[in-house]
Motif scaffolding. Structure first.
Motif, short mmCIF file in Angstrom:
data_model
loop_
_atom_site.label_atom_id
_atom_site.label_comp_id
_atom_site.label_asym_id
_atom_site.label_seq_id
_atom_site.Cartn_x
_atom_site.Cartn_y
_atom_site.Cartn_z
N ILE A 251 -0.81 -9.85 -11.37
CA ILE A 251 -0.26 -9.53 -12.69
C ILE A 251 -1.37 -9.55 -13.74
CG2 ILE A 251 1.26 -10.38 -14.54
CD1 ILE A 251 3.16 -11.28 -12.17
N GLU A 252 -2.17 -10.61 -13.74
CA GLU A 252 -3.27 -10.73 -14.70
C GLU A 252 -4.28 -9.60 -14.54
OE1 GLU A 252 -3.83 -12.77 -17.35
OE2 GLU A 252 -1.78 -13.45 -17.01
N ALA A 253 -4.48 -9.13 -13.31
CA ALA A 253 -5.43 -8.05 -13.04
C ALA A 253 -4.87 -6.68 -13.42
CB ALA A 253 -5.83 -8.06 -11.56
N MET B 100 7.58 -9.95 -6.93
CA MET B 100 6.39 -9.27 -6.42
C MET B 100 5.99 -9.80 -5.04
SD MET B 100 6.19 -7.16 -8.69
CE MET B 100 6.60 -6.92 -10.38
N GLU B 101 6.20 -11.10 -4.82
CA GLU B 101 5.89 -11.66 -3.51
C GLU B 101 7.00 -11.42 -2.50
OE1 GLU B 101 4.50 -15.70 -3.98
OE2 GLU B 101 2.97 -15.06 -5.43
N TYR C 221 0.34 -4.19 -11.76
CA TYR C 221 1.69 -3.65 -11.95
C TYR C 221 1.87 -2.90 -13.27
CZ TYR C 221 2.26 -6.74 -8.03
OH TYR C 221 2.10 -7.35 -6.82
N GLU C 222 0.79 -2.73 -14.02
CA GLU C 222 0.87 -1.97 -15.27
C GLU C 222 0.96 -0.47 -14.95
OE1 GLU C 222 1.24 -3.43 -18.20
OE2 GLU C 222 1.17 -5.34 -17.13
N LEU C 223 1.28 0.32 -15.95
CA LEU C 223 1.43 1.77 -15.75
C LEU C 223 0.18 2.39 -15.13
CD1 LEU C 223 3.20 4.27 -16.11
CD2 LEU C 223 2.29 4.48 -18.43
N THR C 224 -0.99 1.91 -15.50
CA THR C 224 -2.23 2.45 -14.96
C THR C 224 -2.74 1.66 -13.76
OG1 THR C 224 -3.48 1.12 -16.53
CG2 THR C 224 -2.95 3.40 -17.18
N GLY C 225 -1.95 0.69 -13.28
CA GLY C 225 -2.36 -0.15 -12.16
C GLY C 225 -2.10 0.51 -10.81
N ARG C 226 -2.44 -0.18 -9.74
CA ARG C 226 -2.28 0.32 -8.39
C ARG C 226 -0.82 0.56 -8.02
NH1 ARG C 226 -0.35 1.95 -4.53
NH2 ARG C 226 0.48 0.14 -3.55
N LEU C 227 0.07 -0.31 -8.53
CA LEU C 227 1.49 -0.19 -8.21
C LEU C 227 2.30 -0.42 -9.49
CD1 LEU C 227 3.97 -0.05 -6.37
CD2 LEU C 227 3.55 -2.43 -5.74
N PRO C 228 2.50 0.64 -10.29
CA PRO C 228 3.27 0.47 -11.53
C PRO C 228 4.69 -0.03 -11.24
CG PRO C 228 2.18 2.60 -11.49
CD PRO C 228 2.04 2.00 -10.11
N VAL C 229 5.08 -1.07 -11.94
CA VAL C 229 6.41 -1.65 -11.78
C VAL C 229 7.08 -1.72 -13.14
CG1 VAL C 229 7.75 -3.67 -11.08
CG2 VAL C 229 5.73 -3.01 -9.77
N THR C 230 8.23 -1.07 -13.26
CA THR C 230 9.02 -1.17 -14.48
C THR C 230 9.86 -2.41 -14.36
OG1 THR C 230 9.11 1.22 -14.63
CG2 THR C 230 10.74 0.00 -15.90
N ARG C 231 9.61 -3.34 -15.24
CA ARG C 231 10.34 -4.60 -15.22
C ARG C 231 11.28 -4.64 -16.40
NH1 ARG C 231 4.98 -5.17 -14.47
NH2 ARG C 231 4.65 -6.02 -16.51
N LYS D 73 0.81 -1.23 0.00
CA LYS D 73 0.00 0.00 0.00
C LYS D 73 0.84 1.27 0.00
CE LYS D 73 -4.16 -1.87 2.02
NZ LYS D 73 -3.97 -3.19 2.55
N GLU D 74 2.06 1.21 0.57
CA GLU D 74 2.85 2.42 0.76
C GLU D 74 3.85 2.71 -0.36
OE1 GLU D 74 4.08 3.15 5.00
OE2 GLU D 74 3.37 1.07 5.17
N ILE D 75 4.17 1.75 -1.19
CA ILE D 75 5.07 1.97 -2.33
C ILE D 75 4.22 2.40 -3.51
CG2 ILE D 75 6.74 0.88 -3.90
CD1 ILE D 75 7.84 0.99 -1.09
N SER D 76 4.62 3.45 -4.20
CA SER D 76 3.80 3.95 -5.31
C SER D 76 4.32 3.58 -6.69
CB SER D 76 3.65 5.48 -5.21
OG SER D 76 4.92 6.08 -5.19
N VAL D 77 5.60 3.21 -6.79
CA VAL D 77 6.18 2.79 -8.06
C VAL D 77 7.46 2.02 -7.74
CG1 VAL D 77 7.56 4.89 -8.44
CG2 VAL D 77 6.83 3.54 -10.39
N ALA D 78 7.81 1.06 -8.59
CA ALA D 78 9.02 0.28 -8.33
C ALA D 78 9.71 -0.07 -9.64
CB ALA D 78 8.67 -1.00 -7.58
N GLU D 79 11.03 -0.25 -9.57
CA GLU D 79 11.84 -0.73 -10.69
C GLU D 79 12.51 -1.99 -10.19
OE1 GLU D 79 14.47 -0.66 -14.19
OE2 GLU D 79 13.30 1.10 -13.70
#
Length: 143
Positions: free
Chosen positions: A125-127, A110-111, A130-140, A91-97
């Motif tokens: 992931i399926e939901a 992710m786990e 972690y996409e750009l418009t998701g709850r927690l965008p992750v650049t992989r 909940k507290e991280i807003s973006v990750a690389e």
């Protein structure tokens, strides 16, 4: 899709396009003292603690290791969260690389970093979490 599904197997179940070479992907940051940051940009990003960790005996070298997680990632993440005062990374991280050198590593990262509950990374992931418009965008960075 057919090209990927018919790719040669590197190490089952990973095919050629599930793996990336060490040279794939990159990231860069200009790091300066907080009091100097606005000399370079009007809108600097302030980074909370960062952790690096070498291999642990609790990880790959332990005969009881389950190969379903990376202990070093869990430990480094937990230490960084403690230093940053983060109690709920999901909940507290807003973006990750992150670097997921194999497609399957995305699940463990992710786990291990507590962005997904244990066993729930595939659903998240399926939901699109972690996409750009998701709850927690992750650049992989991967193949």
């Amino acid at each position: 899709m057919e090209t990927v599904l018919r790719a040669p197997i590197v190490a089952y179940p990973l095919g050629l396009f599930d793996c990336c070479p060490v040279s794939d992907g990159a990231a860069a940051a200009i790091v300066v003292r907080a009091d100097m940051a606005k000399n370079f940009r009007p809108d600097p990003i302030y980074v909370s603690p960062c952790r690096l960790l070498r291999g642990l005996e609790e990880g790959f070298m332990n005969p009881a290791y389950d190969y379903a997680h990376v202990e070093e990632t869990r430990v480094a993440g937990a230490r960084a969260y403690t230093e940053a005062g983060i109690s709920d990374p999901e909940k507290e991280i807003s973006v990750a690389e992150v670097h997921d050198c194999f497609t399957i590593t995305e699940l463990t990262i992710m786990e291990d970093l507590l962005f997904s509950k244990p066993g729930k990374a595939p659903e998240d992931i399926e939901a699109g979490k972690y996409e750009l418009t998701g709850r927690l965008p992750v650049t992989r960075t991967a193949a």
